[in-house]
Design an enzyme around this catalytic site. Structure first.
Site, PDB file in Angstrom:
ATOM      1  N   HIS A   1       5.389   4.392  12.598  1.00 48.75           N
ATOM      2  CA  HIS A   1       5.394   4.266  11.177  1.00 48.75           C
ATOM      3  C   HIS A   1       6.502   5.182  10.625  1.00 48.75           C
ATOM      4  O   HIS A   1       6.267   6.590  10.701  1.00 48.75           O
ATOM      5  CB  HIS A   1       4.026   4.613  10.674  1.00 48.75           C
ATOM      6  CG  HIS A   1       3.947   4.622   9.296  1.00 48.75           C
ATOM      7  ND1 HIS A   1       3.310   3.441   8.467  1.00 48.75           N
ATOM      8  CD2 HIS A   1       4.191   5.594   8.249  1.00 48.75           C
ATOM      9  CE1 HIS A   1       3.255   4.007   7.154  1.00 48.75           C
ATOM     10  NE2 HIS A   1       3.849   5.074   7.015  1.00 48.75           N
TER      11      HIS A   1
ATOM     12  N   HIS B   1       9.279   6.858   7.935  1.00 50.89           N
ATOM     13  CA  HIS B   1       9.760   6.872   6.544  1.00 50.89           C
ATOM     14  C   HIS B   1      11.436   7.451   6.672  1.00 50.89           C
ATOM     15  O   HIS B   1      11.724   8.036   7.633  1.00 50.89           O
ATOM     16  CB  HIS B   1       8.946   8.059   5.928  1.00 50.89           C
ATOM     17  CG  HIS B   1       7.604   7.584   5.536  1.00 50.89           C
ATOM     18  ND1 HIS B   1       7.457   7.183   4.121  1.00 50.89           N
ATOM     19  CD2 HIS B   1       6.525   7.276   6.018  1.00 50.89           C
ATOM     20  CE1 HIS B   1       6.172   6.951   4.075  1.00 50.89           C
ATOM     21  NE2 HIS B   1       5.693   6.887   5.354  1.00 50.89           N
TER      22      HIS B   1
ATOM     23  N   ASN C   1       9.402   4.214   2.838  1.00 47.32           N
ATOM     24  CA  ASN C   1       9.087   3.744   4.272  1.00 47.32           C
ATOM     25  C   ASN C   1      10.527   3.346   4.893  1.00 47.32           C
ATOM     26  O   ASN C   1      11.321   2.911   3.970  1.00 47.32           O
ATOM     27  CB  ASN C   1       7.987   2.713   4.513  1.00 47.32           C
ATOM     28  CG  ASN C   1       6.818   3.241   4.021  1.00 47.32           C
ATOM     29  OD1 ASN C   1       6.411   3.261   3.160  1.00 47.32           O
ATOM     30  ND2 ASN C   1       5.836   3.477   5.182  1.00 47.32           N
TER      31      ASN C   1
ATOM     32  N   ARG D   1       0.837  -1.293  -0.032  1.00 51.22           N
ATOM     33  CA  ARG D   1      -0.094   0.068  -0.079  1.00 51.22           C
ATOM     34  C   ARG D   1       0.726   1.091   0.307  1.00 51.22           C
ATOM     35  O   ARG D   1       0.909   1.873  -0.816  1.00 51.22           O
ATOM     36  CB  ARG D   1      -0.996   0.029   1.100  1.00 51.22           C
ATOM     37  CG  ARG D   1      -1.905   0.767   1.096  1.00 51.22           C
ATOM     38  CD  ARG D   1      -1.769   2.265   1.620  1.00 51.22           C
ATOM     39  NE  ARG D   1      -1.224   2.285   2.981  1.00 51.22           N
ATOM     40  CZ  ARG D   1      -0.644   3.678   3.485  1.00 51.22           C
ATOM     41  NH1 ARG D   1      -0.466   4.692   2.512  1.00 51.22           N
ATOM     42  NH2 ARG D   1       0.006   3.671   4.720  1.00 51.22           N
ATOM     43  N   ASP D   2       1.578   1.573   1.006  1.00 53.82           N
ATOM     44  CA  ASP D   2       2.428   2.921   1.383  1.00 53.82           C
ATOM     45  C   ASP D   2       3.320   2.687   0.103  1.00 53.82           C
ATOM     46  O   ASP D   2       3.810   3.738  -0.300  1.00 53.82           O
ATOM     47  CB  ASP D   2       2.788   2.896   2.500  1.00 53.82           C
ATOM     48  CG  ASP D   2       3.208   4.416   3.024  1.00 53.82           C
ATOM     49  OD1 ASP D   2       2.856   5.176   2.344  1.00 53.82           O
ATOM     50  OD2 ASP D   2       3.393   4.390   4.244  1.00 53.82           O
TER      51      ASP D   2
ATOM     52  N   CYS E   1       4.454   9.524   0.654  1.00 56.58           N
ATOM     53  CA  CYS E   1       2.865   9.620   0.476  1.00 56.58           C
ATOM     54  C   CYS E   1       3.180  10.721  -0.377  1.00 56.58           C
ATOM     55  O   CYS E   1       3.718  11.779  -0.683  1.00 56.58           O
ATOM     56  CB  CYS E   1       2.717  10.562   1.773  1.00 56.58           C
ATOM     57  SG  CYS E   1       0.826  11.366   1.834  1.00 56.58           S
TER      58      CYS E   1
HETATM   59  P1  HMG Z   1     -12.949  14.564  -2.154  1.00 56.28           P
HETATM   60  O1  HMG Z   1     -12.734  15.061  -3.584  1.00 56.28           O
HETATM   61  O2  HMG Z   1     -13.249  15.635  -1.239  1.00 56.28           O
HETATM   62  O3  HMG Z   1     -14.174  13.650  -1.814  1.00 56.28           O
HETATM   63  O4  HMG Z   1     -11.748  13.393  -1.783  1.00 56.28           O
HETATM   64  P2  HMG Z   1     -15.794  14.024  -1.858  1.00 56.28           P
HETATM   65  O5  HMG Z   1     -16.266  13.597  -0.820  1.00 56.28           O
HETATM   66  O6  HMG Z   1     -16.050  15.623  -2.221  1.00 56.28           O
HETATM   67  O7  HMG Z   1     -16.299  13.111  -3.269  1.00 56.28           O
HETATM   68  C1  HMG Z   1     -15.845  13.575  -4.596  1.00 56.28           C
HETATM   69  C2  HMG Z   1     -15.756  12.570  -5.516  1.00 56.28           C
HETATM   70  O8  HMG Z   1     -14.993  11.468  -5.081  1.00 56.28           O
HETATM   71  C3  HMG Z   1     -17.466  11.816  -5.613  1.00 56.28           C
HETATM   72  O9  HMG Z   1     -17.287  11.265  -6.914  1.00 56.28           O
HETATM   73  C4  HMG Z   1     -17.300  10.558  -4.623  1.00 56.28           C
HETATM   74  O10 HMG Z   1     -18.081   9.755  -5.081  1.00 56.28           O
HETATM   75  C5  HMG Z   1     -15.629  10.228  -4.994  1.00 56.28           C
HETATM   76  P3  HMG Z   1     -18.388  12.176  -7.804  1.00 56.28           P
HETATM   77  O11 HMG Z   1     -19.778  12.096  -7.265  1.00 56.28           O
HETATM   78  O12 HMG Z   1     -17.729  13.312  -8.164  1.00 56.28           O
HETATM   79  O13 HMG Z   1     -18.393  11.127  -9.176  1.00 56.28           O
HETATM   80  N1  HMG Z   1     -14.993   9.706  -3.754  1.00 56.28           N
HETATM   81  C6  HMG Z   1     -14.428   8.242  -3.847  1.00 56.28           C
HETATM   82  N2  HMG Z   1     -14.288   7.556  -4.768  1.00 56.28           N
HETATM   83  C7  HMG Z   1     -13.375   6.372  -4.617  1.00 56.28           C
HETATM   84  N3  HMG Z   1     -13.088   6.123  -3.321  1.00 56.28           N
HETATM   85  C8  HMG Z   1     -13.338   6.948  -2.444  1.00 56.28           C
HETATM   86  C9  HMG Z   1     -14.111   8.174  -2.647  1.00 56.28           C
HETATM   87  N4  HMG Z   1     -14.555   9.031  -1.680  1.00 56.28           N
HETATM   88  C10 HMG Z   1     -15.138   9.704  -2.347  1.00 56.28           C
HETATM   89  N5  HMG Z   1     -12.915   6.548  -1.074  1.00 56.28           N
HETATM   90  C11 HMG Z   1     -10.895  11.518  -0.671  1.00 56.28           C
HETATM   91  C12 HMG Z   1     -11.584  12.858  -0.439  1.00 56.28           C
HETATM   92  C13 HMG Z   1     -10.347  11.250   0.596  1.00 56.28           C
HETATM   93  C14 HMG Z   1     -11.476  10.489  -1.506  1.00 56.28           C
HETATM   94  C15 HMG Z   1      -9.623  11.993  -1.650  1.00 56.28           C
HETATM   95  O14 HMG Z   1      -8.832  13.058  -1.077  1.00 56.28           O
HETATM   96  C16 HMG Z   1      -8.612  11.034  -1.648  1.00 56.28           C
HETATM   97  O15 HMG Z   1      -8.919   9.906  -2.346  1.00 56.28           O
HETATM   98  N6  HMG Z   1      -7.298  11.214  -1.305  1.00 56.28           N
HETATM   99  C17 HMG Z   1      -6.132  10.126  -1.242  1.00 56.28           C
HETATM  100  C18 HMG Z   1      -5.588  10.285   0.116  1.00 56.28           C
HETATM  101  C19 HMG Z   1      -4.558   8.929   0.195  1.00 56.28           C
HETATM  102  O16 HMG Z   1      -4.624   7.945  -0.209  1.00 56.28           O
HETATM  103  N7  HMG Z   1      -3.174   9.447   0.424  1.00 56.28           N
HETATM  104  C20 HMG Z   1      -2.101   8.690   0.733  1.00 56.28           C
HETATM  105  C21 HMG Z   1      -2.503   7.765   1.935  1.00 56.28           C
HETATM  106  S1  HMG Z   1      -2.036   8.252   3.603  1.00 56.28           S
HETATM  107  C22 HMG Z   1      -0.465   7.888   3.931  1.00 56.28           C
HETATM  108  O17 HMG Z   1       0.150   7.430   2.978  1.00 56.28           O
HETATM  109  C23 HMG Z   1       0.033   8.222   5.194  1.00 56.28           C
HETATM  110  C24 HMG Z   1       0.333   7.103   5.659  1.00 56.28           C
HETATM  111  O18 HMG Z   1       1.068   5.898   5.320  1.00 56.28           O
HETATM  112  C25 HMG Z   1       0.828   7.491   7.252  1.00 56.28           C
HETATM  113  C26 HMG Z   1       2.113   8.267   7.440  1.00 56.28           C
HETATM  114  O19 HMG Z   1       2.851   8.206   6.541  1.00 56.28           O
HETATM  115  O20 HMG Z   1       2.183   9.483   7.957  1.00 56.28           O
HETATM  116  C27 HMG Z   1      -1.181   6.266   6.134  1.00 56.28           C
HETATM  117 MG    MG Z   2       3.484   6.439   5.289  1.00 56.20          MG
END
Ligand code: HMG
Ligand code: MG
Length: 313
Positions: free
Chosen positions: A212, A214, A254, A20-21, A245
């Protein structure tokens, strides 16, 4: 769990986040079959908690668009937990449909990073996660939480650790069995990490926390070691050191699973992970799948495998 002769925990658990990450930030997009091969290799190496993908917007993170197919293709095993990351109710619905049993929810401890990452304020995220976790509890899912940027934010600099502890407590109240403290862009440094983890461990038992890391600035292992010294026992790592990220500039991989397993072996801390098999997985990723690997131990092992004439030239 007890301690060993170095006064470190006798055992540590690795939580493998590479599929995933790691892959979410990869230039090369693996197909479902390749992801399944990767995950089976990780199980073979001894990993028992594996984050296999996320149900986020495919426009934001196209690498994870096929997580449902990956989950469906994996063999059910009583001794392995497959985890998926979900940002909101829409993501949770996808996870439930695909048969997920273990979910990870996430938010940041800095407003700017949270906004860039999930387009919400921290309070909006907490409110949304209250709904997500209520549904997940109703489905008898196991819940994990992530708090990002806990040792520093690429947009805001330092973060208020009291706020990190409040958010961690809120996630535990929502039913998270464990909260992983994320050094999202590798801004942590050993003494800061040690002080903050001591504060966290004053409030929460070690089983409820994970670290966690990096390895952006090369301090991943040092930070893991101080974590161990203060009693942390769960560490998130990524095979080959892949990852980062996409919504945090400068976030490189990571902490590499091989790097941590090797260090823990030398310190007499048991992990149940077989280093040689882990290296085979990295080899598959780099040579067959063309991903970019940052793990120092993997690079060393590769260099050792080269003919002497080339290795010394
Ligand atoms: P948004 O644009 O604010 O969503 O995105 P919305 O609620 O306004 O909806 C807009 C459209 O997105 C709608 O579709 C929803 O249905 C659709 P439309 O009506 O326009 O056709 N939608 C989705 N589609 C698929 N899957 C979903 C979903 N939700 C809404 N789940 C959202 C908000 C969170 C979805 C967006 O910002 C997003 O996907 N962000 C990605 C974030 C991400 O994956 N980041 C990386 C992971 S975090 C990380 O790596 C950190 C970690 O490792 C820890 C660390 O290192 O600290 C965990
Ligand atoms: Mg991470």
């Amino acid at each position: 769990m007890g301690t060993n002769k170095h006064a470190l925990p006798a055992k540590a658990r690795l939580f493998e986040v590479g599929p995933r990450d790691g892959l979410q930030n990869e230039r090369v997009h693996l197909n479902v079959q390749q992801k399944v091969e990767l995950i089976l290799g990780l199980i073979d190496a001894g990993m028992r908690d594996i984050e296999v993908g996320s149900f986020v917007h495919p426009k934001w993170i196209p690498q994870m668009a096929d997580t449902d197919a990956v989950l469906r293709a994996l063999p059910k095993r009583d001794d392995v937990r497959y985890w998926v990351l979900v940002p909101n109710l829409r993501g949770l619905e996808g996870a439930i449909e695909a048969g997920a049993e273990n979910i990870a929810v996430f938010l940041s401890s800095s407003e700017s990073h949270n906004k860039k990452n999930i387009n919400r304020s921290i309070d909006e995220s907490l409110e949304s996660l209250r709904e997500v976790t209520a549904v997940a509890r109703g489905e008898a899912m196991t819940i994990r939480g992530y708090v990002s940027t806990v040792f520093g934010c690429p947009y805001e600099g330092d973060v208020d650790f009291t706020r990190v502890l409040e958010i961690t407590g809120a996630l535990i109240e929502m039913g998270a069995s464990q909260v992983s403290l994320g050094d999202t862009t590798g801004m942590g440094s050993p003494y800061q990490v040690r002080d903050r983890l001591e504060r966290a461990l004053d409030v929460f038992p070690t089983e409820q926390l994970a670290l966690h890391l990096h390895d952006t600035r090369g301090l991943g292992l040092a930070n893991a070691l101080v974590g161990l010294e203060v009693g942390m026992t769960t560490f998130d790592t990524s095979v080959g050191g892949m990852g980062g990220c996409p919504y945090a500039p400068g976030a490189s991989g990571n902490l590499g699973s091989e790097d941590l397993v090797h260090m823990l072996q030398t310190a007499g801390v048991e992990t149940g992970v077989d280093l040689a098999r882990l290296l085979d997985v990295s080899h598959l990723l780099e040579n067959d799948f063309g991903t970019t690997l940052n793990s120092r131990f993997y690079r060393y092992a590769q260099a050792g495998a080269r003919p002497a004439s080339r290795a010394t030239s």
